[in-house]
Design a protein around this motif. Structure first.
Motif, PDB file in Angstrom:
ATOM      1  N   SER A 216     -39.190  -9.219  28.140  1.00  0.00           N
ATOM      2  CA  SER A 216     -37.770  -8.976  28.383  1.00  0.00           C
ATOM      3  C   SER A 216     -37.526  -8.032  27.129  1.00  0.00           C
ATOM      4  CB  SER A 216     -37.021 -10.278  28.068  1.00  0.00           C
ATOM      5  OG  SER A 216     -37.113 -11.157  29.261  1.00  0.00           O
ATOM      6  N   VAL A 217     -38.256  -8.182  25.993  1.00  0.00           N
ATOM      7  CA  VAL A 217     -37.733  -7.072  24.943  1.00  0.00           C
ATOM      8  C   VAL A 217     -38.166  -5.840  25.433  1.00  0.00           C
ATOM      9  CG1 VAL A 217     -37.970  -6.634  22.492  1.00  0.00           C
ATOM     10  CG2 VAL A 217     -37.366  -9.085  23.013  1.00  0.00           C
ATOM     11  N   GLY A 218     -39.475  -5.829  25.613  1.00  0.00           N
ATOM     12  CA  GLY A 218     -40.067  -4.506  26.239  1.00  0.00           C
ATOM     13  C   GLY A 218     -39.314  -3.958  27.153  1.00  0.00           C
ATOM     14  N   ILE A 219     -38.786  -4.664  28.179  1.00  0.00           N
ATOM     15  CA  ILE A 219     -37.947  -4.103  29.321  1.00  0.00           C
ATOM     16  C   ILE A 219     -36.549  -3.672  28.780  1.00  0.00           C
ATOM     17  CG2 ILE A 219     -36.712  -5.061  31.613  1.00  0.00           C
ATOM     18  CD1 ILE A 219     -39.203  -6.585  32.226  1.00  0.00           C
ATOM     19  N   GLY A 220     -35.998  -4.334  28.068  1.00  0.00           N
ATOM     20  CA  GLY A 220     -34.808  -4.121  27.282  1.00  0.00           C
ATOM     21  C   GLY A 220     -34.845  -2.489  26.875  1.00  0.00           C
ATOM     22  N   ALA A 221     -35.936  -2.256  26.017  1.00  0.00           N
ATOM     23  CA  ALA A 221     -36.030  -1.047  25.500  1.00  0.00           C
ATOM     24  C   ALA A 221     -36.220   0.224  26.523  1.00  0.00           C
ATOM     25  CB  ALA A 221     -37.373  -0.700  24.631  1.00  0.00           C
ATOM     26  N   LEU A 222     -36.943  -0.458  27.672  1.00  0.00           N
ATOM     27  CA  LEU A 222     -37.167   0.749  28.661  1.00  0.00           C
ATOM     28  C   LEU A 222     -35.868   0.947  29.668  1.00  0.00           C
ATOM     29  CD1 LEU A 222     -40.747  -0.531  30.247  1.00  0.00           C
ATOM     30  CD2 LEU A 222     -40.136   1.385  28.677  1.00  0.00           C
ATOM     31  N   VAL A 223     -34.969  -0.114  29.657  1.00  0.00           N
ATOM     32  CA  VAL A 223     -33.874   0.197  30.499  1.00  0.00           C
ATOM     33  C   VAL A 223     -32.770   0.524  29.598  1.00  0.00           C
ATOM     34  CG1 VAL A 223     -32.598  -1.082  32.406  1.00  0.00           C
ATOM     35  CG2 VAL A 223     -34.902  -1.603  32.083  1.00  0.00           C
ATOM     36  N   SER A 224     -32.697   0.524  28.350  1.00  0.00           N
ATOM     37  CA  SER A 224     -31.628   0.693  27.545  1.00  0.00           C
ATOM     38  C   SER A 224     -30.906  -0.476  27.438  1.00  0.00           C
ATOM     39  CB  SER A 224     -30.795   1.930  27.759  1.00  0.00           C
ATOM     40  OG  SER A 224     -30.300   1.967  29.061  1.00  0.00           O
ATOM     41  N   LEU A 225     -31.212  -1.619  27.435  1.00  0.00           N
ATOM     42  CA  LEU A 225     -30.342  -2.779  27.149  1.00  0.00           C
ATOM     43  C   LEU A 225     -30.012  -2.831  25.482  1.00  0.00           C
ATOM     44  CD1 LEU A 225     -29.117  -5.854  28.168  1.00  0.00           C
ATOM     45  CD2 LEU A 225     -31.269  -6.439  27.443  1.00  0.00           C
ATOM     46  N   PHE A 226     -28.492  -3.122  25.376  1.00  0.00           N
ATOM     47  CA  PHE A 226     -27.974  -2.924  24.007  1.00  0.00           C
ATOM     48  C   PHE A 226     -28.538  -4.109  23.284  1.00  0.00           C
ATOM     49  CE2 PHE A 226     -25.323  -4.649  20.681  1.00  0.00           C
ATOM     50  CZ  PHE A 226     -24.779  -3.579  20.340  1.00  0.00           C
ATOM     51  N   PRO A 227     -29.187  -3.875  22.083  1.00  0.00           N
ATOM     52  CA  PRO A 227     -29.033  -2.542  21.347  1.00  0.00           C
ATOM     53  C   PRO A 227     -29.798  -1.470  21.182  1.00  0.00           C
ATOM     54  CG  PRO A 227     -29.487  -4.178  19.824  1.00  0.00           C
ATOM     55  CD  PRO A 227     -29.894  -4.971  21.191  1.00  0.00           C
ATOM     56  N   PHE A 254     -37.595   0.797  36.391  1.00  0.00           N
ATOM     57  CA  PHE A 254     -38.762   0.172  36.671  1.00  0.00           C
ATOM     58  C   PHE A 254     -38.711  -1.153  35.982  1.00  0.00           C
ATOM     59  CE2 PHE A 254     -42.698  -0.782  34.093  1.00  0.00           C
ATOM     60  CZ  PHE A 254     -43.211  -1.239  35.267  1.00  0.00           C
ATOM     61  N   GLY A 255     -37.964  -1.374  34.611  1.00  0.00           N
ATOM     62  CA  GLY A 255     -38.033  -2.599  34.114  1.00  0.00           C
ATOM     63  C   GLY A 255     -37.093  -3.599  34.616  1.00  0.00           C
ATOM     64  N   LEU A 256     -36.035  -3.247  35.408  1.00  0.00           N
ATOM     65  CA  LEU A 256     -35.503  -3.926  36.248  1.00  0.00           C
ATOM     66  C   LEU A 256     -36.004  -4.810  37.342  1.00  0.00           C
ATOM     67  CD1 LEU A 256     -31.923  -2.122  36.109  1.00  0.00           C
ATOM     68  CD2 LEU A 256     -32.447  -4.382  35.106  1.00  0.00           C
ATOM     69  N   TYR A 257     -36.860  -3.828  37.934  1.00  0.00           N
ATOM     70  CA  TYR A 257     -37.745  -3.971  39.188  1.00  0.00           C
ATOM     71  C   TYR A 257     -38.938  -5.037  38.826  1.00  0.00           C
ATOM     72  CZ  TYR A 257     -41.362  -3.266  42.641  1.00  0.00           C
ATOM     73  OH  TYR A 257     -42.455  -3.403  43.593  1.00  0.00           O
ATOM     74  N   LEU A 258     -39.283  -4.886  37.467  1.00  0.00           N
ATOM     75  CA  LEU A 258     -40.349  -5.890  36.952  1.00  0.00           C
ATOM     76  C   LEU A 258     -39.785  -7.359  36.847  1.00  0.00           C
ATOM     77  CD1 LEU A 258     -43.491  -5.484  36.260  1.00  0.00           C
ATOM     78  CD2 LEU A 258     -42.683  -5.157  33.905  1.00  0.00           C
TER      79      LEU A 258
END
Length: 492
Positions: A216-227, A254-258
């Protein structure tokens, strides 16, 4: 191999083969030959996505063996595969029609073709390691394009993007390896095999929860989840238009898809705490980043921030842990990908006509470009989520899913509509209505040409088609998500 399988695989292979051919031709022939080869590559991707959708409607899920392992589509990947085909073809048409001359257009198109092949492969693969590899493959042309053809501040923006996305991608890779190891103790990445392994294995809740948190942390960076969002607005503002369209419209999903396709189905039962954190951060995307979007005076920067804000609704839909919410997230991803791609086209049109994207410096452009104004308003309304466009069905589904979880979270999420309406309609008013500014008067009659309309019309027609016939996507989504136990735990 059947015709349907060949047609499907051509969506991945054709852009990659055409990229190699275009690169070779760029050394020995003129631009026309390169453009012709590029047209075939993008048209093949579009045709593959559309024909695969027709095949799915008649026969259901498709699977085929390839050099990249097992490939195929289910209801979730079908929508994203179709999105990649449509946006890719529109980005190519815009590159050819753009009023801004692109130096080294042959190399530019080669980068686009490689990126298109990566995008198609990303959503076609049934092996999660290949999904990841295609994503990374598609990222490389984005970085090259920014450094070579980007705006004035392209280098710092490209470096910030590289840092965030490299670290995010490493965490995603670690999460993918963890998923494989904790389920089978051997490194297999076939999604079907992993699903069977998780169904039969006694996976520890702590291990599964940790793997989900890392992913989730990695995906957050890929998808631009705050912060972890600061790289995205700068990247889209500085990147060349076609690459902003492909990245914000498709690659960013992609991150959301994953999460929807892999993480929740396999690890969702142990994702409680992580989902609570994601819900809070996603609301910050919707509200805080939405307010930042309202504060932007530069239109392209406004579009860039709005892309970050809209991702919050997708995360909220997934965090609802139900078929309705996850399906709504996919619909938002599809609709947003089309509308944001069109908005980036308008950003370049405005900049090329008036030499600025500063909205307070504009005004009264409706008289100079009435057709452009009409198309612009339609795309803005689609991006807001007006009924009649694809975005509406995604947003209403997410809100319905959130309402069943709590009125407060739902109300906070709905505020995103008000915020997006404010900055969207403000852009319409500042650019096209009111007294004519000096920049607009100086430009004279400068309406959008037919070759410039073509990519916008393709994107807009797709938004309207799904807006009036959402079952083309929602029926396959319901069939796929309805069969995933993790999405049915809270819907019952």
């Amino acid at each position: 191999m059947e015709i349907s399988e060949i047609t499907f695989l051509s969506g991945v292979y054709a852009p990659l083969i055409c990229a190699v051919l275009a690169f070779a031709f760029s050394k020995i022939t003129g631009e026309l030959a390169v453009k012709s080869v590029a047209f075939f590559g993008f048209a093949a991707a579009l045709a593959s996505s559309v024909l695969t959708a027709f095949f799915y409607a008649e026969n259901g899920a498709l699977e085929v063996s390839s050099a990249f392992g097992l490939m195929g589509v289910n209801g979730v990947s079908l929508a994203m595969y179709l999105l990649a085909g449509i946006v890719g073809f529109a980005a190519f048409l815009w590159t050819i029609a753009s009023p801004v001359k692109i130096k080294g257009i042959s190399t530019y198109l080669v980068c686009m073709l490689f990126m298109q092949g990566g995008l198609m492969g990303m959503f076609a693969s049934q092996n999660i390691l290949w999904m990841y590899a295609f994503h990374e493959f598609a990222l490389v042309p984005t970085f090259i394009a920014m450094c070579v053809w980007g705006g004035e501040n392209r280098k710092p923006a490209a470096m910030e993007m590289a840092i965030y996305l490299t670290l995010g991608a490493l965490l995603v890779l670690l999460g993918i390896i963890s998923i494989s190891f904790i389920s089978t103790k051997t490194l297999t990445f076939n999604l079907r095999e992993l699903t069977d392994a998780f169904a039969s294995a006694n996976v520890g809740a702590k291990s599964a929860g940790t793997a989900f948190a890392v992913l989730s942390v990695g995906i957050g960076a890929l998808v631009s989840l705050f912060p972890l969002h600061s790289w995205a607005p700068k990247t889209y503002n500085e990147a060349p238009t076609a690459f902003s369209m492909l990245h914000a419209g498709v690659l960013k999903k992609f991150g959301l898809y994953l999460l929807i396709q892999v993480a929740v189905p396999l690890l969702g039962a142990n994702a409680g705490l992580s989902m609570s954190v994601i819900t809070v951060l996603a609301l910050l995307n919707v509200i805080l980043i939405g307010l930042c979007t309202m504060a932007q005076n530069d239109f392209k920067m406004m579009v860039s921030y709005s892309s970050v804000s809209h991702m919050g609704l997708c995360f909220l839909g997934i965090a609802s842990m139900g078929v309705l919410g996850a399906g709504g997230a996919v619909m938002i991803m599809f609709g947003h990908g089309l509308s944001v791609a069109a908005l980036f086209i308008f950003a370049e049109i405005i900049k090329s006509r008036f030499s600025t994207c500063d909205m307070p410096s504009l005004g009264g452009a409706y008289k100079n470009m009435p057709v452009c104004a009409g198309l612009f308003v339609a795309v803005i309304l689609a991006n807001i989520g007006l009924p009649g466009f694809a975005n509406f069905w995604g947003e209403i589904s997410v809100f319905a899913a959130l309402w069943s979880k709590g009125a407060v979270v739902c109300a906070l999420a709905v505020s995103g509509i008000i915020i997006s309406a404010v900055y969207g309609l403000r852009a319409v008013a500042n650019i096209f209505f009111g007294a004519q500014s000096c920049a607009v008067k100086k430009a004279g009659n400068c309406d959008i040409s037919w070759k410039e309309r073509a990519p916008v019309l393709i994107l807009l027609l797709a938004l309207i088609l799904i807006g009036f016939a959402p079952k083309l996507i929602t029926v396959p989504l319901d069939e796929t998500l309805g069969g995933v136990p993790a999405y049915n735990l809270t819907d019952k």
